[in-house]
Write an enzyme that holds these catalytic residues in place. Structure first.
Site, PDB file in Angstrom:
ATOM      1  N   GLY A 233      16.641   8.454 -32.913  1.00 33.72           N
ATOM      2  CA  GLY A 233      17.566   9.674 -32.773  1.00 33.72           C
ATOM      3  C   GLY A 233      19.036   9.261 -32.577  1.00 33.72           C
TER       4      GLY A 233
ATOM      5  N   GLY B 195      22.420  11.703 -32.940  1.00 34.56           N
ATOM      6  CA  GLY B 195      22.539  12.692 -31.892  1.00 34.56           C
ATOM      7  C   GLY B 195      23.571  12.543 -30.800  1.00 34.56           C
ATOM      8  N   GLN B 196      23.800  13.724 -30.338  1.00 35.01           N
ATOM      9  CA  GLN B 196      24.748  13.643 -29.208  1.00 35.01           C
ATOM     10  C   GLN B 196      24.934  12.508 -28.272  1.00 35.01           C
ATOM     11  OE1 GLN B 196      24.810  16.835 -26.135  1.00 35.01           O
ATOM     12  NE2 GLN B 196      27.157  16.492 -25.895  1.00 35.01           N
TER      13      GLN B 196
ATOM     14  N   ASP C 118      17.553   7.211 -37.235  1.00 35.39           N
ATOM     15  CA  ASP C 118      17.723   8.548 -37.149  1.00 35.39           C
ATOM     16  C   ASP C 118      16.986   9.323 -38.581  1.00 35.39           C
ATOM     17  OD1 ASP C 118      19.902  10.324 -35.262  1.00 35.39           O
ATOM     18  OD2 ASP C 118      18.519  11.395 -37.060  1.00 35.39           O
TER      19      ASP C 118
ATOM     20  N   ASP D 181      11.567   8.763 -39.479  1.00 31.35           N
ATOM     21  CA  ASP D 181      11.238  10.170 -39.129  1.00 31.35           C
ATOM     22  C   ASP D 181      10.400   9.654 -37.920  1.00 31.35           C
ATOM     23  OD1 ASP D 181       9.783  12.426 -38.589  1.00 31.35           O
ATOM     24  OD2 ASP D 181       8.970  12.629 -40.613  1.00 31.35           O
TER      25      ASP D 181
ATOM     26  N   TYR E 253      11.496  24.779 -25.844  1.00 37.45           N
ATOM     27  CA  TYR E 253      11.853  23.335 -25.506  1.00 37.45           C
ATOM     28  C   TYR E 253      11.378  22.736 -24.093  1.00 37.45           C
ATOM     29  CZ  TYR E 253      15.845  19.939 -24.354  1.00 37.45           C
ATOM     30  OH  TYR E 253      16.438  18.972 -24.007  1.00 37.45           O
TER      31      TYR E 253
HETATM   32  N1  SER Z   1      21.399  20.752 -23.174  1.00 40.69           N
HETATM   33  C1  SER Z   1      19.993  21.191 -23.509  1.00 40.69           C
HETATM   34  C2  SER Z   1      19.929  22.536 -24.024  1.00 40.69           C
HETATM   35  O1  SER Z   1      20.696  23.106 -23.939  1.00 40.69           O
HETATM   36  C3  SER Z   1      19.360  21.287 -22.144  1.00 40.69           C
HETATM   37  O2  SER Z   1      18.444  20.019 -21.752  1.00 40.69           O
HETATM   38  O3  SER Z   1      19.005  22.846 -24.854  1.00 40.69           O
END
Ligand code: SER
Length: 334
Positions: A27, A30-31, A53, A71, A161
């Protein structure tokens, strides 16, 4: 007999590990992954770091060192990269964030959980030595005390999540207790950075607001006034991530995930901070489904355990973050 053979092969794998020394970031585009890759490449040298990634990254990512399309849900592919590059440490940064996971619950569960199992099992089987896995403030829920949220408290997450992160924490602790897997984790707050934009999170407004301020002078916020959430500047988060991986095994007392705090603020406070640089900037509030998610998360976090166990301390406050964000994003919009 089988047990003996298994333990012999595990021993052999562990012996091989001493000759292995590469880090794999899953990953990496990503950010967090983008900045973590840069930091690890500059600290250990490009050859020691393998970025990966599901998609290609920008030129900097692709040209500055090893890169693999990977993946995270494909066990064989992850194992293959680990084997080919002689990887001993994995940072598993691939995940589906809170807002987007509400739209794709099964996909989010698959990505967030199976990628973790793959990496934990590779560590359990002696194929890697050390794992970093990110958790989040999303592990908390409506019934959690939301001011100065303690390390150990009620945890009843209500988002896909959050459920995946809380379950992941339980498994990390289980793999450490049962199999001695050296897995380390942090509950990240909302992360603020200018290099790569976040995608699909609830705290993302706090990044987006800077882009809109510079581009349009106005921001329509999807959270309402007064929604205080824990946030952190990316440099602090990267320092914490590398910091927790640096300390001795015995210093890590929490094997689920550590609370981590930077600064806490609401949209109107970022607005005022931005207005110190752009006095005409304005904000309006149009809360959507993400408000409900934010309402279940803590306002502030007690991270005293991380401070005590491995010397964590944040550096950036809101005005410092705003100054950096405006200075670095301004050229993009003028
Ligand atoms: N920054 C994340 C979100 O907003 C939280 O861990 O999903």
């Amino acid at each position: 007999m089988i047990k003996f053979a298994l333990s012999l092969s595990r021993k052999r794998n562990l012996n091989n590990i001493h000759m292995k020394s590469r880090i794999l970031i899953i990953g990496a585009c990503g950010q967090i992954g983008t900045e973590l890759t840069t930091a690890l490449r500059s600290r250990f040298g490009a050859d020691k770091v393998v970025a990966s990634d599901i998609r290609e990254g920008d030129e900097g990512m692709m040209n500055a060192g090893h890169f693999e399309i990977l993946d995270a849900t494909d066990y064989a592919a992850v194992e293959d990269v680990i084997f080919r590059y002689k990887v001993d440490t994995v940072y598993l940064m691939a995940a589906m964030l809170s807002a987007i996971a509400e739209r794709f619950p099964a996909k989010a569960w698959d990505l967030n959980m199976n990628s973790l199992f793959h990496v934990l099992n590779l560590a359990k089987d002696g194929k890697i030595k050390k794992v970093f896995w990110p958790s989040s403030i999303a592990v908390f829920g409506k019934t959690t005390p939301n001011e100065n949220t303690p390390q150990m408290t009620v945890m009843e997450p209500s988002t896909v999540y959050g459920i995946s992160k809380q379950t992941g924490e339980r498994w990390c602790e289980y793999y450490y207790n049962k199999y001695g897997v050296d897995v380390r984790s942090i509950r990240y707050p909302g992360l603020i950075s200018y290099t790569t934009e976040p995608g699909g999170g609830t705290t993302d407004y706090a990044v987006d607001i800077y882009h809109r301020a510079l581009k349009h002078g106005h921001y329509r916020c999807f959270l309402k006034e007064g929604t205080t959430l824990p946030m952190m500047y990316m440099d602090d988060a990267i320092r914490a991530t590398i910091g927790i991986m640096d300390v001795d095994l015995e210093d890590i007392k929490i094997r689920s995930s550590y609370n981590l705090a930077g600064v806490s603020y609401a949209p109107e406070e970022v607005t005022m901070s931005i207005q110190k640089h752009l006095p005409d900037f304005s904000i309006t509030y149009e809360p959507d489904f993400r408000q409900e998610i934010a309402d279940t998360w803590p306002k502030s976090i007690d991270d005293s355990q991380a401070r005590k166990d491995w010397g964590w301390a944040h550096k950036f406050d809101l005005d410092a973050i705003t100054k950096i964000m405006i200075e670095n994003l301004r050229p993009r919009y003028t």
